[in-house]
Design a protein around this motif. Structure first.
Motif, PDB file in Angstrom:
ATOM      1  N   ASN A 158      -7.620   0.906   1.372  1.00 18.09           N
ATOM      2  CA  ASN A 158      -7.104   2.235   1.524  1.00 18.09           C
ATOM      3  C   ASN A 158      -5.644   2.125   1.760  1.00 18.09           C
ATOM      4  OD1 ASN A 158      -9.672   3.205   0.652  1.00 18.09           O
ATOM      5  ND2 ASN A 158     -10.325   3.526   2.718  1.00 18.09           N
ATOM      6  N   THR A 159      -5.281   1.189   2.830  1.00 19.01           N
ATOM      7  CA  THR A 159      -3.858   1.283   3.217  1.00 19.01           C
ATOM      8  C   THR A 159      -3.082   0.692   2.203  1.00 19.01           C
ATOM      9  OG1 THR A 159      -4.887   0.919   5.485  1.00 19.01           O
ATOM     10  CG2 THR A 159      -2.480   0.051   4.897  1.00 19.01           C
ATOM     11  N   LYS A 160      -3.433  -0.039   1.615  1.00 17.94           N
ATOM     12  CA  LYS A 160      -2.580  -0.737   0.402  1.00 17.94           C
ATOM     13  C   LYS A 160      -2.512   0.550  -0.752  1.00 17.94           C
ATOM     14  CE  LYS A 160      -2.821  -4.902  -0.935  1.00 17.94           C
ATOM     15  NZ  LYS A 160      -3.404  -6.113  -1.569  1.00 17.94           N
ATOM     16  N   THR A 161      -3.510   1.070  -1.003  1.00 14.79           N
ATOM     17  CA  THR A 161      -3.236   2.114  -1.977  1.00 14.79           C
ATOM     18  C   THR A 161      -2.256   3.206  -1.541  1.00 14.79           C
ATOM     19  OG1 THR A 161      -5.811   1.561  -2.713  1.00 14.79           O
ATOM     20  CG2 THR A 161      -4.730   3.740  -3.213  1.00 14.79           C
ATOM     21  N   ALA A 162      -2.535   3.543  -0.276  1.00 20.45           N
ATOM     22  CA  ALA A 162      -1.853   4.574   0.250  1.00 20.45           C
ATOM     23  C   ALA A 162      -0.086   4.564   0.357  1.00 20.45           C
ATOM     24  CB  ALA A 162      -2.042   5.094   1.657  1.00 20.45           C
ATOM     25  N   ILE A 163      -0.009   2.945   0.229  1.00 18.08           N
ATOM     26  CA  ILE A 163       1.513   2.602   0.015  1.00 18.08           C
ATOM     27  C   ILE A 163       1.902   2.657  -1.562  1.00 18.08           C
ATOM     28  CG2 ILE A 163       3.025   0.354   0.502  1.00 18.08           C
ATOM     29  CD1 ILE A 163       1.565  -0.319   2.796  1.00 18.08           C
ATOM     30  N   GLN A 164       1.005   2.133  -2.323  1.00 15.27           N
ATOM     31  CA  GLN A 164       1.463   2.171  -3.696  1.00 15.27           C
ATOM     32  C   GLN A 164       1.712   3.611  -4.185  1.00 15.27           C
ATOM     33  OE1 GLN A 164      -2.545   0.479  -4.991  1.00 15.27           O
ATOM     34  NE2 GLN A 164      -1.523  -1.653  -5.184  1.00 15.27           N
ATOM     35  N   LYS A 165       0.986   4.654  -3.738  1.00 13.60           N
ATOM     36  CA  LYS A 165       1.255   6.013  -4.090  1.00 13.60           C
ATOM     37  C   LYS A 165       2.626   6.469  -3.963  1.00 13.60           C
ATOM     38  CE  LYS A 165      -3.675   7.370  -4.014  1.00 13.60           C
ATOM     39  NZ  LYS A 165      -4.616   8.390  -3.372  1.00 13.60           N
ATOM     40  N   VAL A 166       3.174   6.038  -2.664  1.00 11.21           N
ATOM     41  CA  VAL A 166       4.681   6.733  -2.304  1.00 11.21           C
ATOM     42  C   VAL A 166       5.726   5.661  -2.272  1.00 11.21           C
ATOM     43  CG1 VAL A 166       3.357   8.094  -0.488  1.00 11.21           C
ATOM     44  CG2 VAL A 166       4.102   5.817  -0.125  1.00 11.21           C
ATOM     45  N   ILE A 167       5.673   4.447  -2.886  1.00 14.58           N
ATOM     46  CA  ILE A 167       6.400   3.328  -2.954  1.00 14.58           C
ATOM     47  C   ILE A 167       7.906   3.959  -3.990  1.00 14.58           C
ATOM     48  CG2 ILE A 167       5.452   1.913  -5.118  1.00 14.58           C
ATOM     49  CD1 ILE A 167       7.208   0.786  -1.747  1.00 14.58           C
ATOM     50  N   ALA A 168       7.409   4.619  -5.064  1.00 13.24           N
ATOM     51  CA  ALA A 168       8.556   4.815  -5.901  1.00 13.24           C
ATOM     52  C   ALA A 168       9.404   6.057  -4.940  1.00 13.24           C
ATOM     53  CB  ALA A 168       7.823   5.816  -7.170  1.00 13.24           C
ATOM     54  N   GLN A 169       8.991   6.876  -3.854  1.00 10.49           N
ATOM     55  CA  GLN A 169       9.783   7.642  -3.120  1.00 10.49           C
ATOM     56  C   GLN A 169       9.504   7.254  -1.649  1.00 10.49           C
ATOM     57  OE1 GLN A 169       8.781  11.515  -5.028  1.00 10.49           O
ATOM     58  NE2 GLN A 169      10.961  11.481  -6.056  1.00 10.49           N
ATOM     59  N   PRO A 170       9.912   6.229  -1.268  1.00 14.88           N
ATOM     60  CA  PRO A 170       9.314   5.832   0.126  1.00 14.88           C
ATOM     61  C   PRO A 170       9.904   6.714   1.152  1.00 14.88           C
ATOM     62  CG  PRO A 170      10.820   4.271  -0.505  1.00 14.88           C
ATOM     63  CD  PRO A 170      10.537   5.418  -1.695  1.00 14.88           C
ATOM     64  N   THR A 171       8.995   6.666   2.094  1.00  8.29           N
ATOM     65  CA  THR A 171       9.436   7.491   3.446  1.00  8.29           C
ATOM     66  C   THR A 171       9.628   6.226   4.732  1.00  8.29           C
ATOM     67  OG1 THR A 171       7.258   8.006   4.200  1.00  8.29           O
ATOM     68  CG2 THR A 171       8.338   9.685   2.864  1.00  8.29           C
ATOM     69  N   LYS A 172      10.160   6.769   5.899  1.00 11.52           N
ATOM     70  CA  LYS A 172      10.321   5.806   6.799  1.00 11.52           C
ATOM     71  C   LYS A 172       9.070   5.530   7.464  1.00 11.52           C
ATOM     72  CE  LYS A 172      15.274   6.268   8.372  1.00 11.52           C
ATOM     73  NZ  LYS A 172      16.031   6.405   9.567  1.00 11.52           N
ATOM     74  N   SER A 173       7.900   6.092   7.223  1.00  9.75           N
ATOM     75  CA  SER A 173       6.890   6.021   7.995  1.00  9.75           C
ATOM     76  C   SER A 173       5.742   5.262   6.765  1.00  9.75           C
ATOM     77  CB  SER A 173       6.217   7.227   8.460  1.00  9.75           C
ATOM     78  OG  SER A 173       6.028   8.169   7.563  1.00  9.75           O
ATOM     79  N   CYS A 174       5.984   5.029   5.663  1.00  3.67           N
ATOM     80  CA  CYS A 174       5.020   4.520   4.517  1.00  3.67           C
ATOM     81  C   CYS A 174       4.598   3.285   5.057  1.00  3.67           C
ATOM     82  CB  CYS A 174       5.875   4.421   3.063  1.00  3.67           C
ATOM     83  SG  CYS A 174       7.093   3.256   2.909  1.00  3.67           S
ATOM     84  N   PHE A 175       5.089   2.404   5.828  1.00  7.06           N
ATOM     85  CA  PHE A 175       4.710   1.199   6.114  1.00  7.06           C
ATOM     86  C   PHE A 175       3.826   1.077   7.346  1.00  7.06           C
ATOM     87  CE2 PHE A 175       7.947  -0.204   3.075  1.00  7.06           C
ATOM     88  CZ  PHE A 175       7.144  -0.596   2.007  1.00  7.06           C
TER      89      PHE A 175
END
Length: 236
Positions: A158-175
């Motif tokens: 779930n954590t990995k999938t959440a990152i995959q969804k926003v990696i094209a437009q990352p935020t400072k809190s995405c990781f």
């Protein structure tokens, strides 16, 4: 039809940082991937392991210079300073020498990707430029998150999938969620073993558990070289 594929320069430590690498892919290279059998998965794991070992030795262009010694414990650390690191994991991370010594210990356990990822996330959160933020996010994802990453960290689906969804437009809190999980793993699992390791023993001038200058959390005392308790009210 041919496609142009760019390869990461940091995977070739003999090449200049600014040099780009690419290869031409033909139609046969662009076919949809086939399902892998068990032997193929094992081969992939071995390849990733070898690549991770290669990166550990050579480092990347972003983090390692030719003159940097990555396998040497700092020798200018006083025992008193090193003993402070046993107060807490947070205290250890406040000291650059502590981080370097802990990183060396993790390399002996083949889990250095954890501290490297954590440090990369700390640096990532200080970036103000949107362009640099996107570039750094893609780098972190490629090296530590992706299923084919050479230094893939151990996080849940779930954590990995959440990152995959926003990696094209990352935020400072995405990781942030992944960083907290890795932090917790290091604190609960790796840090206690580090305090008992030969690396830490040498820094504190000790030869084993309970030997000289071992500072223990006993609320009101520390222990001298004869194992006698000395009251030290102001130490805590």
């Amino acid at each position: 039809m041919e496609a142009l594929l760019f390869l990461f320069p940091q995977f070739n430590y003999m090449a200049p940082k600014e040099e780009a690498y690419f290869k031409m892919l033909g139609p046969e290279d662009l076919q949809p991937p086939k399902m892998k059998d068990d032997s193929s998965r094992q081969t992939d794991k071995e390849r990733k392991s070898r690549l991770s070992l290669f990166l550990t030795k050579s480092g990347s262009h972003e983090n390692v210079s030719r003159n940097k010694k990555t396998n040497t414990t700092p020798t200018n650390i006083s025992p008193a300073e090193a003993l402070q690191w046993s107060d807490s994991f947070e205290e250890l991370l406040k000291h650059s020498d502590g981080v370097e010594s802990f990183s060396q210990f993790l390399r002996t356990e083949f889990s250095e990707e954890n501290i490297e990822f954590w440090l990369a996330c700390e640096e990532y959160k200080t970036i103000d430029s949107d362009t640099k933020l996107l570039s750094k996010a893609k780098y972190i994802y490629t090296i530590y998150i992706d299923s084919e990453a050479p230094k893939e960290i151990n996080i849940d689906y779930n954590t990995k999938t959440a990152i995959q969804k926003v990696i094209a437009q990352p935020t400072k809190s995405c990781f942030e969620a992944a960083q907290m999980k890795v932090y917790s793993l290091m604190k609960k699992d790796s840090y206690p073993r580090f305090l008992l390791s030969d690396i830490y023993m040498r820094l504190t001038r000790r030869t084993g558990p309970g030997a000289t200058m071992f500072r223990r959390r006993s609320r009101s005392c520390v222990f001298n070289d004869r194992g006698e308790a000395i009251t030290e009210p102001s130490a805590w």
